[in-house]
Design a protein around this motif. Structure first.
Motif, PDB file in Angstrom:
ATOM      1  N   GLU A  73       0.884  -1.282   0.104  1.00 61.30           N
ATOM      2  CA  GLU A  73       0.045  -0.105   0.056  1.00 61.30           C
ATOM      3  C   GLU A  73       0.826   1.451  -0.131  1.00 61.30           C
ATOM      4  O   GLU A  73       0.627   2.202  -0.758  1.00 61.30           O
ATOM      5  N   SER A  74       1.961   1.152   0.767  1.00 62.45           N
ATOM      6  CA  SER A  74       2.705   2.244   0.865  1.00 62.45           C
ATOM      7  C   SER A  74       3.681   2.437  -0.422  1.00 62.45           C
ATOM      8  O   SER A  74       3.944   3.685  -0.763  1.00 62.45           O
ATOM      9  N   VAL A  75       4.033   1.496  -1.159  1.00 62.31           N
ATOM     10  CA  VAL A  75       4.609   1.520  -2.114  1.00 62.31           C
ATOM     11  C   VAL A  75       3.838   2.071  -3.489  1.00 62.31           C
ATOM     12  O   VAL A  75       4.145   2.952  -4.180  1.00 62.31           O
ATOM     13  N   ALA A  76       2.449   1.678  -3.597  1.00 61.62           N
ATOM     14  CA  ALA A  76       1.684   2.087  -4.416  1.00 61.62           C
ATOM     15  C   ALA A  76       1.312   3.615  -4.025  1.00 61.62           C
ATOM     16  O   ALA A  76       1.214   4.389  -5.219  1.00 61.62           O
ATOM     17  N   ASP A  77       1.113   3.812  -2.814  1.00 63.86           N
ATOM     18  CA  ASP A  77       0.689   5.346  -2.569  1.00 63.86           C
ATOM     19  C   ASP A  77       2.001   6.344  -3.033  1.00 63.86           C
ATOM     20  O   ASP A  77       1.660   7.485  -3.530  1.00 63.86           O
ATOM     21  N   THR A  78       3.278   6.024  -2.644  1.00 65.25           N
ATOM     22  CA  THR A  78       4.280   6.716  -2.969  1.00 65.25           C
ATOM     23  C   THR A  78       4.582   6.894  -4.567  1.00 65.25           C
ATOM     24  O   THR A  78       4.712   7.948  -5.176  1.00 65.25           O
ATOM     25  N   ILE A  79       4.033   5.731  -5.274  1.00 62.17           N
ATOM     26  CA  ILE A  79       4.187   6.058  -6.905  1.00 62.17           C
ATOM     27  C   ILE A  79       3.379   7.060  -7.223  1.00 62.17           C
ATOM     28  O   ILE A  79       3.495   8.043  -8.002  1.00 62.17           O
ATOM     29  N   ALA A  80       1.982   7.009  -6.877  1.00 60.55           N
ATOM     30  CA  ALA A  80       1.088   7.773  -7.308  1.00 60.55           C
ATOM     31  C   ALA A  80       1.256   9.059  -6.667  1.00 60.55           C
ATOM     32  O   ALA A  80       1.157  10.026  -7.565  1.00 60.55           O
ATOM     33  N   ALA A  81       1.690   9.312  -5.618  1.00 56.14           N
ATOM     34  CA  ALA A  81       2.063  10.853  -5.107  1.00 56.14           C
ATOM     35  C   ALA A  81       3.072  11.476  -6.042  1.00 56.14           C
ATOM     36  O   ALA A  81       2.849  12.677  -6.592  1.00 56.14           O
ATOM     37  N   ARG A  82       4.254  10.628  -6.744  1.00 57.22           N
ATOM     38  CA  ARG A  82       5.283  11.175  -7.154  1.00 57.22           C
ATOM     39  C   ARG A  82       4.801  11.520  -8.646  1.00 57.22           C
ATOM     40  O   ARG A  82       5.498  12.487  -9.166  1.00 57.22           O
ATOM     41  N   LEU A  83       3.807  10.726  -9.171  1.00 56.16           N
ATOM     42  CA  LEU A  83       3.557  10.747 -10.597  1.00 56.16           C
ATOM     43  C   LEU A  83       2.654  11.956 -10.748  1.00 56.16           C
ATOM     44  O   LEU A  83       2.914  12.860 -11.590  1.00 56.16           O
ATOM     45  N   LEU A  84       1.733  12.246  -9.502  1.00 54.47           N
ATOM     46  CA  LEU A  84       1.061  13.423  -9.701  1.00 54.47           C
ATOM     47  C   LEU A  84       1.688  14.557  -9.574  1.00 54.47           C
ATOM     48  O   LEU A  84       1.445  15.862  -9.969  1.00 54.47           O
ATOM     49  N   GLU A  85       3.050  14.800  -8.576  1.00 50.64           N
ATOM     50  CA  GLU A  85       4.121  15.718  -8.580  1.00 50.64           C
ATOM     51  C   GLU A  85       4.685  15.982  -9.739  1.00 50.64           C
ATOM     52  O   GLU A  85       4.742  17.031  -9.944  1.00 50.64           O
ATOM     53  N   PRO A 102       4.927 -13.745  -2.535  1.00 55.26           N
ATOM     54  CA  PRO A 102       5.027 -13.353  -1.246  1.00 55.26           C
ATOM     55  C   PRO A 102       5.297 -14.801  -0.438  1.00 55.26           C
ATOM     56  O   PRO A 102       4.993 -15.791  -0.654  1.00 55.26           O
ATOM     57  N   PRO A 103       5.988 -14.587   0.690  1.00 57.74           N
ATOM     58  CA  PRO A 103       6.058 -15.551   1.684  1.00 57.74           C
ATOM     59  C   PRO A 103       4.825 -15.881   2.526  1.00 57.74           C
ATOM     60  O   PRO A 103       4.802 -15.898   3.937  1.00 57.74           O
ATOM     61  N   ILE A 104       3.751 -16.525   1.876  1.00 56.18           N
ATOM     62  CA  ILE A 104       2.357 -16.781   2.687  1.00 56.18           C
ATOM     63  C   ILE A 104       2.189 -17.979   2.191  1.00 56.18           C
ATOM     64  O   ILE A 104       2.294 -18.552   0.719  1.00 56.18           O
ATOM     65  N   ALA A 105       1.978 -18.922   3.064  1.00 54.78           N
ATOM     66  CA  ALA A 105       1.581 -20.346   2.765  1.00 54.78           C
ATOM     67  C   ALA A 105       0.408 -20.354   1.776  1.00 54.78           C
ATOM     68  O   ALA A 105      -0.637 -19.752   2.200  1.00 54.78           O
ATOM     69  N   GLY A 106       0.078 -21.140   0.831  1.00 54.23           N
ATOM     70  CA  GLY A 106      -0.925 -21.420   0.173  1.00 54.23           C
ATOM     71  C   GLY A 106      -0.905 -21.457  -1.322  1.00 54.23           C
ATOM     72  O   GLY A 106       0.724 -21.416  -1.810  1.00 54.23           O
ATOM     73  N   HIS A 107      -1.953 -21.499  -1.968  1.00 55.45           N
ATOM     74  CA  HIS A 107      -2.032 -21.683  -3.458  1.00 55.45           C
ATOM     75  C   HIS A 107      -2.545 -20.637  -4.038  1.00 55.45           C
ATOM     76  O   HIS A 107      -3.899 -20.423  -3.997  1.00 55.45           O
ATOM     77  N   TYR A 108      -1.875 -19.792  -4.781  1.00 59.03           N
ATOM     78  CA  TYR A 108      -2.324 -18.622  -5.349  1.00 59.03           C
ATOM     79  C   TYR A 108      -1.390 -18.107  -6.241  1.00 59.03           C
ATOM     80  O   TYR A 108      -0.113 -18.428  -6.432  1.00 59.03           O
ATOM     81  N   ASP A 109      -1.677 -17.123  -6.980  1.00 56.85           N
ATOM     82  CA  ASP A 109      -1.007 -16.483  -8.206  1.00 56.85           C
ATOM     83  C   ASP A 109       0.155 -15.500  -7.608  1.00 56.85           C
ATOM     84  O   ASP A 109       1.271 -15.362  -8.068  1.00 56.85           O
ATOM     85  N   SER A 110      -0.750 -14.501  -6.942  1.00 60.70           N
ATOM     86  CA  SER A 110       0.194 -13.569  -6.485  1.00 60.70           C
ATOM     87  C   SER A 110      -0.870 -12.811  -5.436  1.00 60.70           C
ATOM     88  O   SER A 110      -1.988 -13.136  -5.237  1.00 60.70           O
ATOM     89  N   VAL A 111      -0.260 -11.697  -4.886  1.00 57.21           N
ATOM     90  CA  VAL A 111      -0.806 -10.701  -3.785  1.00 57.21           C
ATOM     91  C   VAL A 111      -0.711  -9.525  -4.465  1.00 57.21           C
ATOM     92  O   VAL A 111       0.273  -9.236  -5.139  1.00 57.21           O
ATOM     93  N   ALA A 112      -1.628  -8.298  -4.558  1.00 55.18           N
ATOM     94  CA  ALA A 112      -1.636  -7.052  -5.020  1.00 55.18           C
ATOM     95  C   ALA A 112      -2.493  -5.908  -4.421  1.00 55.18           C
ATOM     96  O   ALA A 112      -3.364  -6.444  -3.751  1.00 55.18           O
ATOM     97  N   VAL A 113      -2.248  -4.621  -4.496  1.00 50.45           N
ATOM     98  CA  VAL A 113      -2.893  -3.605  -4.077  1.00 50.45           C
ATOM     99  C   VAL A 113      -3.161  -2.755  -5.498  1.00 50.45           C
ATOM    100  O   VAL A 113      -2.186  -2.787  -6.112  1.00 50.45           O
ATOM    101  N   GLU A 114      -4.197  -2.223  -5.465  1.00 50.59           N
ATOM    102  CA  GLU A 114      -4.594  -1.238  -6.476  1.00 50.59           C
ATOM    103  C   GLU A 114      -5.121   0.052  -5.888  1.00 50.59           C
ATOM    104  O   GLU A 114      -5.939   0.012  -4.968  1.00 50.59           O
ATOM    105  N   ILE A 115      -4.582   1.352  -5.985  1.00 50.71           N
ATOM    106  CA  ILE A 115      -5.094   2.497  -5.779  1.00 50.71           C
ATOM    107  C   ILE A 115      -5.324   3.313  -6.777  1.00 50.71           C
ATOM    108  O   ILE A 115      -4.749   3.342  -7.801  1.00 50.71           O
ATOM    109  N   TYR A 116      -6.301   4.464  -6.526  1.00 50.32           N
ATOM    110  CA  TYR A 116      -6.507   5.379  -7.410  1.00 50.32           C
ATOM    111  C   TYR A 116      -6.402   6.702  -6.711  1.00 50.32           C
ATOM    112  O   TYR A 116      -7.043   7.157  -5.720  1.00 50.32           O
TER     113      TYR A 116
END
Length: 122
Positions: A73-85, A102-116
């Motif tokens: 979430e922090s990575v995404a927010d930093t990217i968005a703020a810098r792009l707008l700046e 990610p180091p999470i046990a289980g079967h999945y493709d990935s984890v992600a966050v999306e911000i606007y």
């Protein structure tokens, strides 16, 4: 609104909660949608009337490969703020940061966050 999309940008960074993530690092994928009016550059064919894709890529790369953060979430927010700046023509942006392994046990493709984020009107 029109948009410029940078899809599937891949980087190696050191973001995460676990010490191993901060030490060993891992792959990250970033997708962005940059919202702006593309009428003028569509008609003028001049780079000054749009957003330079390479400069946007370099900005994202600098952040993802730079200072370690705990949360996507922090990575995404930093990217968005810098792009707008950085890009005055940018009205809003969507940023998706994906962690394929990610180091999470289980079967999945990935984890992600999306911000606007939108430019604050002054």
């Amino acid at each position: 609104m029109d948009k410029i999309m940078l899809n599937g940008m891949k980087f190696y960074g050191f973001h995460g909660l676990l010490p191993e993530e901060n030490k060993l690092g891992q792959r990250f994928q970033v997708d962005t949608e940059l919202f702006l009016d593309l009428t003028k550059p569509g008609q003028s064919d001049q780079m000054d009337d749009s957003i330079h894709y390479g400069q946007a890529y370099d900005l994202v790369k600098e952040i993802v490969e730079g200072e370690a953060k705990q949360l996507l979430e922090s990575v995404a927010d930093t990217i968005a703020a810098r792009l707008l700046e950085e890009f005055s023509l940018l009205a809003a942006c969507t940023v998706r940061v994906t962690k394929p392994d990610p180091p999470i046990a289980g079967h999945y493709d990935s984890v992600a966050v999306e911000i606007y984020r939108e430019r604050e009107h002054e």
